[in-house]
Design an enzyme around this catalytic site. Structure first.
Site, short mmCIF file in Angstrom:
data_model
loop_
_atom_site.label_atom_id
_atom_site.label_comp_id
_atom_site.label_asym_id
_atom_site.label_seq_id
_atom_site.Cartn_x
_atom_site.Cartn_y
_atom_site.Cartn_z
N ASN A 9 0.87 -1.18 0.00
CA ASN A 9 0.00 0.00 0.00
C ASN A 9 0.91 1.23 0.00
OD1 ASN A 9 -1.83 2.03 0.46
ND2 ASN A 9 -2.27 1.45 2.58
N LYS A 11 0.11 4.25 -0.30
CA LYS A 11 -0.57 5.44 0.26
C LYS A 11 -0.39 6.64 -0.67
CE LYS A 11 0.20 3.46 4.77
NZ LYS A 11 0.00 3.58 6.18
N HIS A 95 -9.63 0.90 4.65
CA HIS A 95 -8.37 1.10 5.37
C HIS A 95 -8.63 2.02 6.56
CE1 HIS A 95 -4.27 2.34 6.28
NE2 HIS A 95 -3.86 1.28 5.61
N GLU A 97 -7.06 4.42 7.70
CA GLU A 97 -6.83 5.85 7.43
C GLU A 97 -8.06 6.45 6.74
OE1 GLU A 97 -3.05 5.40 5.47
OE2 GLU A 97 -2.14 4.88 7.39
N GLU A 167 -5.57 -5.28 10.44
CA GLU A 167 -4.57 -4.25 10.67
C GLU A 167 -4.87 -3.52 11.97
OE1 GLU A 167 -2.59 -3.04 6.72
OE2 GLU A 167 -4.29 -1.73 7.04
N GLY A 173 2.09 2.20 10.80
CA GLY A 173 2.99 3.34 10.67
C GLY A 173 3.63 3.78 11.98
N SER A 213 3.09 -2.16 10.39
CA SER A 213 4.55 -2.12 10.56
C SER A 213 5.24 -3.44 10.23
CB SER A 213 4.93 -1.67 11.98
OG SER A 213 4.46 -0.36 12.21
C1 PEP Z 1 -0.89 -0.01 5.79
O1 PEP Z 1 -0.80 1.03 5.20
O2 PEP Z 1 -1.85 -0.74 5.55
C2 PEP Z 1 0.14 -0.37 6.76
C3 PEP Z 1 0.03 -1.51 7.39
O3 PEP Z 1 1.17 0.51 6.94
P1 PEP Z 1 2.58 0.23 7.70
O4 PEP Z 1 3.12 -1.06 7.14
O5 PEP Z 1 3.44 1.41 7.35
O6 PEP Z 1 2.28 0.12 9.15
#
Ligand code: PEP
Length: 250
Positions: A9, A11, A95, A97, A167, A173, A213
């Site tokens: 992803n 972003k 997601h 976000e 997630e 992040g 992460s």
């Molecule tokens: C994501 O954007 O779905 C995500 C898991 O980000 P990160 O790996 O940076 O935590």
């Protein structure tokens, strides 16, 4: 057998040129990988350049969002058909976000899932709890509510066509990762719910990815868990070397 999926992803990172370079490098590095499905989800404007970079390879293209309507006066939105026409076969939906910054609810996510499946896109449906919910022992009830809401009115045939990503929001992040055991417990819980809502056979077929992460240092242990069928990777998917290592981490 569930084929593992590693999805990046990106972003709101990587303009056209940067996206082309990154996708080209990823393609080069992963040309011998056939045991996993690799999905790259760049920002909308970089979809054409990533399409060009991966053409003829086994890498899939995905988007990060879409609208549930066919077309219409929805300024700033993109439809499932438009994504398909641009070469996408996956789309990330719900997601955290988008839930947090753009007010997406389970009801909205549900409409998007239905439209994506109807048009032939594979949705990667994200669920996960915030830190406060985990600390107060609400992880399972939050995830169950998200699943029930997102999958309302979805039938057995449709559910087989989607991918789920667990997630935990506190791990996205932040550099904090759920331990493999913590993650697998929630994955197992999600699979049990799918089994109750649909049936055991379907639950065994549905791919459940972990996200939060994920990096080369932790991916091997996470992916070794029995109910973790791959990863949705944010930050570490923005570099070809770390993405490559995650894909090869078993
Ligand atoms: C994501 O954007 O779905 C995500 C898991 O980000 P990160 O790996 O940076 O935590």
């Amino acid at each position: 057998m569930r084929v593992p999926i590693i999805a990046g992803n990106w972003k709101m990172f990587k303009d056209e040129t940067e996206a082309f370079e990154l996708a080209t490098e990823i393609r080069k590095r992963l040309k011998d990988v056939s045991s996993k499905r690799i999905v790259l989800c760049p920002p909308f404007t970089s979809i054409p350049s990533v399409k060009k970079a991966i053409q003829g390879s086994s890498i899939y293209l995905g988007a990060q969002n879409m609208h549930w309507e066919e077309e219409g006066a929805y300024t700033g939105e993109i439809s499932a058909k438009m994504l398909l026409g641009s070469g996408c076969s996956f789309v990330i939906l719900g997601h955290s976000e988008r839930r947090a910054h753009f007010g997406e609810t389970d009801q909205v996510i549900n409409k998007k899932i239905k439209k994506a499946i109807e048009e032939g896109l594979t949705p990667i449906v994200c669920v996960g709890e915030i830190l406060e919910e985990r600390e107060s022992g609400k992880t399972e009830s939050v995830v169950e509510e998200q699943i029930r809401g997102a999958f309302e009115g979805i039938n057995k045939k449709e559910i087989e066509k989607l991918v789920i990503a667990y997630e935990p929001v506190w791990a996205i992040g932040t550099g904090k990762t759920a331990t493999p055991k913590q993650a697998n417990e929630v994955h197992r819980f999600i699979r049990e719910k799918i089994s109750l809502l649909f049936n055991q056979e379907i639950a065994q077929k549905v791919c459940i990815l972990y996200g939060g992460s994920v990096k080369p240092e932790n991916s091997k242990d996470l992916l070794a868990e029995p109910d973790i069928d791959g990863a949705l990777v944010g930050g570490a998917s923005l570099r070809a070397d770390s993405f490559d290592q995650i894909v090869r981490s078993d």
